[in-house]
Design a protein around this motif. Structure first.
Motif, PDB file in Angstrom:
ATOM      1  N   ASN A 127       0.824  -1.107   0.107  1.00 19.29           N
ATOM      2  CA  ASN A 127       0.015   0.134   0.097  1.00 19.29           C
ATOM      3  C   ASN A 127       0.911   1.240   0.150  1.00 19.29           C
ATOM      4  O   ASN A 127       0.538   2.347  -0.456  1.00 19.29           O
ATOM      5  CB  ASN A 127      -1.119  -0.105   1.045  1.00 19.29           C
ATOM      6  CG  ASN A 127      -0.344  -0.126   2.326  1.00 19.29           C
ATOM      7  OD1 ASN A 127       0.848   0.021   2.670  1.00 19.29           O
ATOM      8  ND2 ASN A 127      -1.304  -0.557   3.434  1.00 19.29           N
ATOM      9  N   GLU A 128       2.038   1.258   0.640  1.00 17.71           N
ATOM     10  CA  GLU A 128       2.978   2.396   0.534  1.00 17.71           C
ATOM     11  C   GLU A 128       3.140   2.640  -0.858  1.00 17.71           C
ATOM     12  O   GLU A 128       3.313   3.796  -1.201  1.00 17.71           O
ATOM     13  CB  GLU A 128       4.351   2.063   1.263  1.00 17.71           C
ATOM     14  CG  GLU A 128       4.279   1.982   2.746  1.00 17.71           C
ATOM     15  CD  GLU A 128       3.960   3.309   3.403  1.00 17.71           C
ATOM     16  OE1 GLU A 128       3.853   4.602   2.757  1.00 17.71           O
ATOM     17  OE2 GLU A 128       3.808   3.226   4.641  1.00 17.71           O
TER      18      GLU A 128
ATOM     19  N   ARG B  98      -0.057   4.204  -2.945  1.00 16.93           N
ATOM     20  CA  ARG B  98      -0.155   5.202  -2.322  1.00 16.93           C
ATOM     21  C   ARG B  98       0.532   6.360  -3.373  1.00 16.93           C
ATOM     22  O   ARG B  98       0.150   7.473  -3.513  1.00 16.93           O
ATOM     23  CB  ARG B  98       0.079   5.449  -1.016  1.00 16.93           C
ATOM     24  CG  ARG B  98      -0.425   6.778  -0.226  1.00 16.93           C
ATOM     25  CD  ARG B  98      -0.474   6.684   1.116  1.00 16.93           C
ATOM     26  NE  ARG B  98       0.835   7.091   1.654  1.00 16.93           N
ATOM     27  CZ  ARG B  98       0.884   8.642   1.927  1.00 16.93           C
ATOM     28  NH1 ARG B  98      -0.288   9.250   1.614  1.00 16.93           N
ATOM     29  NH2 ARG B  98       2.105   9.131   2.272  1.00 16.93           N
TER      30      ARG B  98
END
Ligand SMILES: [Zn+2]
Length: 579
Positions: A235-236, A239
């Protein structure tokens, strides 16, 4: 008369002897303190190939404490550091860092160019007069012979009667060789045919034993079949970069791999060999090999162990290969950046333990940025596109024929006015340069100025072409140095090595490059890179003054109290020098 002269000579001689004796006595008295400040013991130049300045901002919160974050907090960092030349390729910029010179002076105008004397394409470091060392015998050998002028390392060696050691390391030959310079002790690069760290007979007749020992352990082979996974949670990445496999990510012809994580590094081969070593370039793992090789160099060459400053340059190339393949807004580029941060941390920790960072000047920079993939830029409304070279040359050829063969005679007497590769019989087009066939122009008494104008006018009609400069215009100084594009074209032009017309595409447009993502332009996404200097004599902080990596050489020279490299035109970054 003669005796008079003799007497006078004797008197002068006596006075000189007396003065010398007095002077010697005075010199022999102990001085209260050594007023000469000590030089740092080591200069460590860390280069990351294809590292845009904005990577520091986009991924900075994820950096480890001992890597780039340490450089940013303990060093001086320039936020407005741009190359002031084009093309922004690996070789010209690696040459600029330690010479402080533009390609116009260093002579390194591209990674490759046309050698008019032989009619052949040469690389910035190709050298048929030297032999490869450490790899396969069929490898091409490289040397710094095409680099004009001196580097900081060359000047340091001159100043210390060669006691200073200067060593360059990289995956790419040009990135190892050019920052080190012509009088370096050694340069080492990664051979994709043998998996070894290699060099050439330019430096010595055989590799030092420690290099052979390093190679005998087969440092690349342990990565065969390695899985390249994300360092942090997915998810980093989502994003910051969106999904992992957008339509514009094309992985090219590298078999055995896709454009999705995890990447398995084999190149489609069943065992380590040429195919695998080449595939390894497109992973972060060659950076690990470079870090351990740099550590071996520091230990075995005893870098930074005495008062004569040594220079080690380490240029990480994996970032460039990954960036070309996946583009700047990919999970892969984000991940190789985070891994490079950790690798730099490991290297800095090692230098701290071995030499002490208080005795070391560290400079960090990159050779160029990279443009978004044109298809991605187009999808975002940024007007990205790929200009086809065949179309471009077709338009230019047609304009030449219209002007010099208005009756449309066949065969067209103007058909050979552009210089062709004698092998492929296609017109040369390198680094956006068009080349005239001087023999044909002389044969038909064609005015070079005039045909230049014909070509420039034709090129400017092509959709996607922004600018066009002729050799005569550039050499006459008929360009404005306040226009950044014109200035950068001028700084990238060398009379003996460049072509006759330089074509510049509009922003986000590639001149015929088929790689997924690339660089080379005079636009900020290619020119804006980090410049950080950390160490004794440097005031830490963020500096907003304009700077360029070409300022590193004169700044290091000032800190080391050396003659600047012969062609250094950069400035000393005085705002960060402790008075
Ligand atoms: Zn590069």
């Amino acid at each position: 008369m003669r005796r008079m002269n003799h007497r006078r000579t004797l008197a002068v001689y006596l006075i000189l002897v007396l003065t010398a004796v007095t002077f010697a006595q005075r010199r022999a008295q102990p001085t209260p303190a050594n007023t000469q400040p000590k030089r740092p013991r080591l200069v460590l130049l860390i280069v990351v190939d294809q590292f845009r300045y904005d990577y520091l901002e986009r991924f900075g919160d994820l950096f480890a404490a001992n890597g780039l974050r340490r450089l940013l907090s303990d060093g001086a960092s320039w936020t407005q550091s741009n190359y002031d030349h084009m093309p922004t390729y690996t070789a010209p910029s690696h040459a600029a860092m330690m010479t402080g010179a533009y390609p116009a002076e260093s002579g390194i105008i591209g990674n490759e160019w046309l050698d008019r004397a032989t009619g052949k394409r040469v690389t910035s470091v190709s050298d048929e007069s030297v032999k490869p060392l450490g790899g396969n015998p069929d490898e091409k050998a490289s040397s710094p012979r095409r680099l004009m002028g001196s580097t900081v390392g060359d000047e340091l060696r001159l100043a210390t009667n060669d006691r200073a050691k200067v060593i360059g390391i990289s995956v790419k030959d040009r990135s190892a060789i050019l920052p080190a310079g012509r009088h370096a002790n050694a340069s080492y690069w990664f051979s994709t045919t043998s998996g070894n760290m290699v060099s050439s007979s330019y430096y010595f007749n055989e590799l030092p034993n420690w290099v052979t020992t390093f190679n005998n352990a087969k440092p690349a082979d342990k990565y065969f079949g390695a899985k390249w996974e994300r360092l942090l949670s997915e998810n980093e990445y989502v994003r910051r970069a969106g999904p992992d496999t957008p339509s514009w990510e094309k992985v090219g012809s590298l078999s055995g791999d896709t454009n999705a994580f995890p990447h398995t590094i084999t190149g489609g081969a069943t065992s380590p060999g040429r195919v695998f070593y080449n595939a390894l370039k497109y992973s972060p793992f060659t950076n690990d090999i470079l870090v351990s090789f740099a550590q071996q160099a520091i230990v075995n060459e005893q870098l930074g162990q005495d008062d004569d400053t040594d220079i080690l340059s380490v240029s990480f190339s994996a970032n460039d290969y990954v960036g070309h393949r996946f583009g700047p807004y990919s999970h892969e580029v984000m991940d190789v950046t985070l891994r490079t941060d950790r690798q730099i941390g490991t290297l800095l920790d090692f230098v701290q333990a071995r030499v002490g960072l208080s005795n070391t000047l560290v400079a960090f920079t990159s050779d160029h940025g990279v443009s978004p993939i044109p298809e991605q830029a187009a999808a975002l409304g940024l007007d990205g596109a790929r200009l086809r070279i065949a179309d471009l040359l077709g338009t230019i050829r047609a304009a030449i024929s219209a002007r010099y063969n208005p009756q449309g005679k066949t065969p067209d007497p103007a058909a050979d006015y552009l210089l062709k590769d004698s092998g492929t019989m296609r017109e040369w087009f390198i680094n956006g340069n068009v080349y005239f066939n001087y023999d044909a122009l002389r044969r038909d008494n064609i005015n070079v100025d005039e045909i230049s104008q014909v070509v420039v006018a034709a090129a400017l009609t092509i959709p996607g072409v922004a600018r066009c400069f002729s050799r005569t215009q550039l050499l006459r100084g008929a360009t404005s140095i306040t226009d950044p594009i014109e200035r950068r074209a001028l700084h990238g032009f060398h009379p003996a090595r460049s072509g006759d017309v330089v074509i510049v595409a509009e922003p986000y447009k590639y001149l015929g490059d088929s790689t997924t993502a690339t660089h080379g332009s005079a636009y900020s996404y290619d020119t804006h890179v980090p410049t950080i200097i950390m160490g004794p004599g440097i005031s830490a902080g963020r500096y907003f003054d304009p700077a360029t990596p070409g300022d590193i050489a004169p700044t290091l020279s000032a800190l080391l109290r050396l003659t600047p490299p012969s062609n250094a035109t950069g400035r000393v970054l005085i705002e960060a020098i402790r008075k």
